[in-house]
Every structure is written in C-alpha cells, then in structure tokens.
Design a protein around this motif. Structure first.
Motif, mmCIF file in Angstrom:
data_model
loop_
_atom_site.group_PDB
_atom_site.id
_atom_site.type_symbol
_atom_site.label_atom_id
_atom_site.label_comp_id
_atom_site.label_asym_id
_atom_site.label_seq_id
_atom_site.Cartn_x
_atom_site.Cartn_y
_atom_site.Cartn_z
ATOM 1 N N GLY A 200 0.556 -0.978 -0.042
ATOM 2 C CA GLY A 200 0.057 -0.160 -0.083
ATOM 3 C C GLY A 200 0.903 0.849 0.236
ATOM 4 O O GLY A 200 0.971 2.041 -0.843
ATOM 5 N N GLN A 201 1.717 1.356 0.515
ATOM 6 C CA GLN A 201 2.288 2.377 0.623
ATOM 7 C C GLN A 201 3.920 2.123 -0.611
ATOM 8 O O GLN A 201 3.385 3.687 -0.915
ATOM 9 C CB GLN A 201 3.638 2.258 1.915
ATOM 10 N N LEU A 203 2.246 1.848 -3.832
ATOM 11 C CA LEU A 203 1.270 2.009 -4.486
ATOM 12 C C LEU A 203 0.862 3.963 -4.052
ATOM 13 O O LEU A 203 0.669 4.423 -5.566
ATOM 14 C CB LEU A 203 -0.124 1.426 -4.139
ATOM 15 N N ASN A 204 0.735 4.261 -3.160
ATOM 16 C CA ASN A 204 0.262 5.765 -2.424
ATOM 17 C C ASN A 204 1.229 6.490 -2.869
ATOM 18 O O ASN A 204 1.286 7.421 -2.316
ATOM 19 C CB ASN A 204 -0.077 5.086 -1.126
ATOM 20 N N ALA A 306 -6.199 6.047 -5.225
ATOM 21 C CA ALA A 306 -5.840 4.941 -4.556
ATOM 22 C C ALA A 306 -6.529 3.826 -5.567
ATOM 23 O O ALA A 306 -6.624 3.185 -5.039
ATOM 24 C CB ALA A 306 -5.025 5.847 -3.482
ATOM 25 N N LYS A 307 -8.264 4.320 -5.055
ATOM 26 C CA LYS A 307 -8.977 2.849 -4.659
ATOM 27 C C LYS A 307 -8.999 2.639 -6.260
ATOM 28 O O LYS A 307 -9.429 1.742 -6.107
ATOM 29 C CB LYS A 307 -10.909 4.094 -5.458
ATOM 30 N N GLY A 310 -6.417 -0.055 -6.694
ATOM 31 C CA GLY A 310 -6.695 -1.055 -5.212
ATOM 32 C C GLY A 310 -6.319 -1.940 -6.207
ATOM 33 O O GLY A 310 -5.837 -3.298 -6.394
ATOM 34 N N MET A 313 -3.038 -3.836 -7.362
ATOM 35 C CA MET A 313 -2.662 -3.882 -6.284
ATOM 36 C C MET A 313 -2.876 -5.687 -6.267
ATOM 37 O O MET A 313 -1.910 -6.566 -5.614
ATOM 38 C CB MET A 313 -2.906 -3.440 -4.759
#
Length: 424
Positions: A200-201, A203-204, A306-307, A310, A313
C-alpha cells in the motif's frame, strides 16, 4: 533560474519520505503487529506444551479406583498393586461396577494388546478429566511390559526411544538436509512480510501528491527521476526497518529464552549456513523487492486515485502467491516446464527462485539469470515509473494511457504556463 543540487534534492526526498512514513502511528501498528503476533504464538505454544506435559504427568499419576481384566497375562499382581488395581471377575462385571459407581474405572486388556484395542471404561468427569483413564491404562501396561523385559536398554528400544541421525550425500559432498533448507527460506518469509505490509505504501507513494494536487509544484523544483528514485530508496529504508523489527522476536528469544527456543527443544536439526545459497537468497530478495516496489510506484503514477489503483495491487499480490499452487511441483520436479516459467517470469520469479534456492534445486547459472532479470526489470520499471509520473503527474481525473505516455517525449510542468491534463 536558481540551480538546485541534485544530491541535496535526493536527500530531501529521502528524508521526507522516510520520516513521514516512520512517524505515522499506523506504520508502527502494522510493523509491530508481526513480531507481537509471533511472540504471542510462541508464548502460547510454550505455555500449551508446558501445560500439556504437566497434565499428562498428572493424569498418569492420578489416583482413582481401578478394576481390570487381562487376557494377555502381561500384568502381574505386583504390577496391578502398584497402581492399586484389583482384578474383575469378567468384562461385564467390570463395566457394571463402573456403572454402579463401585469403581471409578475398568481396564479390559485383550489377549494381543499390540494389535487389538484396549477398552477403558470410566465414570464421566468431564472431557478434560476423562483423559486420565487412558493415560493410566497405558502407564500400567507399559510398566508391566518393562518388568517383563527386565532391561532398561531393551525397554527404551521397545518404547522407540532411539535417536537416529541421517546423513545424505550429493555426490561426494555431504548435503545438509532440513538444516540447510531453513536458513535460506527465511528470505522468502521476509519477502512476503515486506510486500504484504509495504504494498500500500509503494502504491500511494506517488498517488498522495497527485490526489493533493501538488505534483506540478514539486516538479518545478525537482527532476522526476530524483523524485521517484528518492521514493524508491526511502521504501528500501522503510523495508530495512521492518526487516529488523521482524527479526527482533528471534533475537530477543535467543537472548532471554535460549533453552526454550533451542533447536533441540524445537526438534530441529543443526542449521547449516551455506554462504552461496544465503548470498543468492539475499540478492533475489533485494531484486524482487526492487521490482515490486518500482512496479507499484509506476502503477501509482498511472492511476488518478488510490481506489482505482487498488484493483491493480490485487493482481500484483496474486502474482506472488501463484507459485504456491505448484509448490509440490517446485520441490519434486523443478525442471518441469511450469516451474521453469515461474522461475524466469519476473513477477513470479522471486517466490519460485527463493523456494528452489531453499531446497537446493536452483543452480548457480539459473540463479544468475533470475537475479539479472530482477535487477534489470527493476531498472526498467524505475525508468517507466519516471516517464509515467512525468507524463501523468497532473492527470488528476483520468487514467494515463501507458502507450501514449511511453511514446511521448518528456514533459514537465512550468511555473509560467498553467498545466493541462492529457486527453482534454
């Protein structure tokens, strides 16, 4: 325009990204949860083993009234007297005595207890307490057999109390067996832990600036390459912190509970640290982590939110678990076509190669090819991430067309000209 020191800018990005992450409470909650869970699990296992051993000993020495019948002739009057057991007239009489409450338990030993079930009957005292009947029945029979053998050595052999050590050879060289598998497999565990917690980190890392509408401001003072490289290196530093935290329970356990966590207590063979396999494992770990980091950073550069990122990911996470569907094949037939594909396909290579390296089926030429694929792939993805971020940094509402972005020339927002969103 003022000249900016690229090394200073890189250091600024590094310190900002690293400090921003490690000072967040949720980072430490996620990071510390792993060693805490490991410590709790080991503590419960240790407590459970201690409790089980104590309970088993207590059940074997439990005091209650016993009657028995013995068609095998193994149990003598002296053996029975030691356990305060009295003979019953018949199995039916023994069962009736339990039902009437005259005795607490009745043991019915058959003529051939080595192949026929020993029947134990007892007054119900709850699911946990009822185990004492079978424990005492076994203890009585074991004592009687040991008395018949009349030799501690033969008794130990009969009970299977024999230590057997197996030595295997790969040609003229002694192979390590399980003891040589465990150390390099630690890299696989670390790889999974880092990817699961840091995905997550990763990707963001590029999405936050896009969602906050500040990328065009950042790119007026920083080169995209400096910015993306700083973020990737910062993620490596964060991963190193997490790796040290993951290993802390083992270090603390070895320092403060050496006997409980010794290899003998865990019934494990002596560990063999093969420097070649450990070096290969470390390089595959670093290369795989670099490839996944740069790929997720690139995905973040393409997506507007981010949605939407996801979903991609989830695909990336699935790729690192695909080799486990063929884990039996990876171990038993590493030269099969599907295992070879998993070994050299970049996004399944880290897990497959680490598995094969742990079990000793990854040759040095294959290891060299895999390591080269991972590091070259990471370098290519870093370049792709820079180009995508440079092209799509101000695409706030729509997904960047990857093909168009890669074909387009480098673009950089200017402080004098308002930025425009591609495709508008």
């Amino acid at each position: 325009m003022a000249q900016h020191n690229p090394h200073h800018n890189l250091g600024t990005v590094l310190s900002f990204e690293f400090i921003r992450t490690v000072t967040k409470g949720r980072f430490w909650i996620g990071t510390l949860s792993v060693p805490i869970i490991i410590a709790v699990v080991f503590g419960l296992i240790f407590l459970s083993n201690t409790t089980t051993d104590t309970a088993a000993d207590a059940q074997k020495s439990a005091q209650f009234s016993i009657s028995y019948t013995d068609a095998s002739g193994l149990i003598t009057a002296a053996d029975a007297a030691l356990f305060r057991a009295t003979p019953a007239a018949s199995p039916d009489a023994g069962i009736q005595a339990v039902q009437s409450g005259a005795v607490d338990a009745f043991f019915d030993y058959p003529a051939q207890p080595e192949s026929t079930t020993v029947r134990v009957y007892g007054a119900d005292q709850g699911i946990f307490e009822n185990g004492k009947y079978a424990a005492v029945a076994q203890a009585l029979l074991t004592h009687a057999v040991n008395q018949k053998i009349d030799s501690p050595q033969l008794s130990a052999l009969a009970a299977g109390q024999v230590k057997i050590e197996t030595v295997t050879y790969d040609g003229t060289q002694e192979s390590g067996g399980l003891g040589s598998v465990i150390p390099p497999m630690v890299f696989l565990v670390i790889f999974y832990g880092l990817i699961v917690l840091l995905a997550g980190q990763m990707l963001n890392s590029t999405l936050e600036e896009k969602e906050n509408r500040v990328t065009e401001m950042i790119l007026t003072t920083l080169k995209p390459t400096t910015l993306i490289a700083g973020k990737v290196i910062a993620l490596f530093g964060i991963g190193l912190v997490q790796m040290l935290v993951f290993l802390s329970p083992i270090v603390i356990g070895r320092l403060f509970f050496p006997e409980e966590l010794s290899l003998t207590a865990l019934d494990l063979p002596p560990l063999i640290l093969d420097p070649v396999r450990m070096t290969v494992g470390l390089l595959i770990l670093v290369g795989g982590f670099a490839l996944f980091t740069t790929t997720l950073v690139a995905i973040g550069a393409v997506m507007p939110t981010a949605k939407e990122a996801g979903n991609f990911m989830g695909v990336m996470m699935a790729l690192i678990f695909v080799p486990f569907y063929a884990v039996a094949l990876v171990i038993s037939d590493p030269q099969s076509v599907i295992v070879q594909i998993f070994t050299f396909f970049p996004f399944s290579a880290p897990v497959t190669a680490l598995l094969r390296n742990g079990f000793g089926s990854l040759s040095l030429p294959e290891a060299g090819i895999v390591i080269a694929i991972l590091f070259v792939g990471a370098a290519v993805m870093l370049r792709v991430a820079v180009r995508l971020f440079q092209y799509g940094s101000i695409s706030y509402t729509s997904k960047v067309n990857v093909r168009t972005a890669l074909r387009a020339g480098p673009r950089r927002p200017s402080a004098d000209k308002p930025p425009t969103t591609p495709g508008r």
